[in-house]
Design a protein around this motif. Structure first.
Motif, short mmCIF file in Angstrom:
data_model
loop_
_atom_site.label_atom_id
_atom_site.label_comp_id
_atom_site.label_asym_id
_atom_site.label_seq_id
_atom_site.Cartn_x
_atom_site.Cartn_y
_atom_site.Cartn_z
N ASN A 222 6.35 1.05 -17.37
CA ASN A 222 7.62 1.70 -17.70
C ASN A 222 8.20 2.30 -16.42
O ASN A 222 7.73 2.00 -15.31
N ASP A 223 9.18 3.15 -16.56
CA ASP A 223 9.83 3.72 -15.39
C ASP A 223 8.87 4.55 -14.56
O ASP A 223 8.92 4.53 -13.32
N ARG A 224 7.96 5.26 -15.21
CA ARG A 224 7.00 6.08 -14.48
C ARG A 224 6.06 5.21 -13.65
O ARG A 224 5.74 5.53 -12.51
N ILE A 225 5.64 4.10 -14.23
CA ILE A 225 4.74 3.20 -13.51
C ILE A 225 5.45 2.58 -12.31
O ILE A 225 4.86 2.38 -11.24
N ARG A 226 6.72 2.29 -12.47
CA ARG A 226 7.48 1.69 -11.36
C ARG A 226 7.63 2.66 -10.18
O ARG A 226 7.93 2.22 -9.07
N ARG A 227 7.45 3.93 -10.42
CA ARG A 227 7.57 4.92 -9.35
C ARG A 227 6.28 5.04 -8.54
O ARG A 227 6.26 5.71 -7.52
N PHE A 228 5.22 4.42 -9.02
CA PHE A 228 3.96 4.44 -8.26
C PHE A 228 4.11 3.61 -6.98
O PHE A 228 4.84 2.61 -6.97
N PRO A 229 3.42 3.98 -5.92
CA PRO A 229 3.36 3.09 -4.76
C PRO A 229 2.66 1.79 -5.18
O PRO A 229 1.97 1.74 -6.20
N SER A 230 2.79 0.75 -4.41
CA SER A 230 2.13 -0.51 -4.74
C SER A 230 0.62 -0.36 -4.62
O SER A 230 0.11 0.56 -3.97
N LEU A 231 -0.10 -1.29 -5.24
CA LEU A 231 -1.56 -1.27 -5.15
C LEU A 231 -2.02 -1.36 -3.70
O LEU A 231 -2.97 -0.68 -3.29
N GLU A 232 -1.34 -2.18 -2.94
CA GLU A 232 -1.70 -2.35 -1.53
C GLU A 232 -1.55 -1.05 -0.76
O GLU A 232 -2.43 -0.68 0.05
N ILE A 233 -0.46 -0.33 -0.99
CA ILE A 233 -0.23 0.93 -0.29
C ILE A 233 -1.26 1.98 -0.68
O ILE A 233 -1.82 2.68 0.17
N ASP B 167 -4.26 1.48 -1.87
CA ASP B 167 -5.55 1.07 -1.33
C ASP B 167 -5.64 1.44 0.15
O ASP B 167 -6.67 1.93 0.62
N ARG B 168 -4.54 1.24 0.87
CA ARG B 168 -4.52 1.56 2.30
C ARG B 168 -4.61 3.06 2.53
O ARG B 168 -5.38 3.52 3.39
N TYR B 169 -3.87 3.85 1.76
CA TYR B 169 -3.91 5.30 1.91
C TYR B 169 -5.29 5.86 1.59
O TYR B 169 -5.78 6.78 2.26
N SER B 170 -5.89 5.31 0.55
CA SER B 170 -7.24 5.75 0.17
C SER B 170 -8.23 5.45 1.30
O SER B 170 -9.06 6.28 1.66
N TYR B 171 -8.09 4.25 1.87
CA TYR B 171 -8.98 3.84 2.97
C TYR B 171 -8.81 4.74 4.18
O TYR B 171 -9.80 5.21 4.76
N TYR B 172 -7.57 5.01 4.58
CA TYR B 172 -7.31 5.85 5.75
C TYR B 172 -7.84 7.27 5.53
O TYR B 172 -8.36 7.89 6.47
N SER B 173 -7.69 7.77 4.32
CA SER B 173 -8.17 9.13 4.02
C SER B 173 -9.69 9.20 4.14
O SER B 173 -10.24 10.15 4.71
N VAL B 174 -10.37 8.20 3.58
CA VAL B 174 -11.83 8.16 3.67
C VAL B 174 -12.27 7.92 5.11
O VAL B 174 -13.26 8.49 5.58
N LEU B 175 -11.51 7.08 5.82
CA LEU B 175 -11.81 6.80 7.22
C LEU B 175 -11.74 8.07 8.06
O LEU B 175 -12.48 8.23 9.04
#
Length: 275
Positions: free
Chosen positions: A167-178, A180-188
């Motif tokens: 729905n509209d709320r889901i469309r406001r989420f960043p993409s899965l790729e983004i 995943d990248r943010y999560s990786y950088y934070s853990v890194l």
């Protein structure tokens, strides 16, 4: 102390209001609510910094050596991280989840512990290694919390997309790729900080001649948690695991971080008594 309590209580109330405004924006687009939420976060951050400054002047050193202070600094780190994310497009849900974590810790800290009951040790009376360990550990936990937030969002969005429910709320989420990248950088960023905090803690143990602490349960579980994050980074670099699997690794590692906090009451290395 009455002034400090007033500042902390005001920050707690404003933090709750900020959380509500962000929730309203996530529930249904509300730009005005988002701006108010961000503005209140700024005030909360300033109030928390004012509280730290007052304690610094009262105690003659940075207030970091008690459980209350550690959790207080964690909440402040989350507030500052949320404000940094406020300038990132599509970060509303990440800020909401971070605010839930930061506010929950702040609230429990106010109810469970108080600065008045846990007097700050003199900076000169505490070995510098301990101060360094605490600072590194706090930065690490804040970074790993951010990574966990994006991992949770990744799993949620993946589930909704897989079931074709959006729905509209889901469309406001960043993409899965983004995410995943943010999560990786934070853990890194968080994993080396965690490793360094353990190295510094080990040096502190050796310097103080408290070698039996190396067998402490908290030390062992911390090493397990570090092992989970290191395994995540290795697997991530190999590219052999799916994003879903990697997100679960991040969340599993954070579970050990939470476990370590709960073990403080039974640990000889850290006790929740301000000592």
């Amino acid at each position: 102390m009455q002034l400090l309590n007033g500042i902390y209580d005001a920050a707690l109330v404003l933090y709750a209001l900020s959380l509500l405004f962000y929730f309203s924006d996530c529930l249904r687009r509300n730009p005005g609510g988002k701006r108010l939420g961000s503005g209140l976060l700024v005030v909360v951050g300033l109030l928390m910094i004012a509280g730290i400054t007052i304690r610094f002047l009262q105690e003659g050193g940075l207030p970091i050596f008690t459980p209350y202070d550690f959790l207080f600094w964690f909440s402040l780190s989350i507030v500052l991280t949320s404000l940094a994310l406020a300038f990132t497009r599509g970060a509303e849900f990440a800020i909401l989840l971070l605010s839930v974590a930061g506010y929950s810790v702040f609230l429990l800290n106010r109810v469970w512990l108080t600065a008045e009951d846990h007097t700050l040790q003199s900076w000169s009376a505490v070995h510098g290694w301990l101060a360094t360990h605490i600072i590194l550990a706090n930065l690490s936990v804040a970074s790993l919390t951010l990574g966990t937030v994006f991992a949770i969002m990744y799993l949620f969005l993946h589930t909704r997309l897989k079931s074709k429910r959006w729905n509209d709320r889901i469309r406001r989420f960043p993409s899965l790729e983004i995410m995943d990248r943010y999560s990786y950088y934070s853990v890194l960023a968080g994993t080396p900080l965690l490793a360094l905090s353990l190295v510094v803690a080990g040096i502190s143990i050796v310097v103080e001649g408290r070698l039996p602490l190396f067998q402490d349960l908290k030390v062992l579980t911390t090493l397990v948690g570090l092992g989970v994050y290191l395994s995540y980074l290795i697997l991530k670099r190999s590219g052999r695991r799916s994003g879903v699997s990697m997100a679960r690794w991040v969340i599993s590692g954070y579970a050990f971080i939470i476990l370590n906090f709960l073990l403080n009451s039974w640990s000889e290395f850290h006790r929740w008594d301000g000592g």
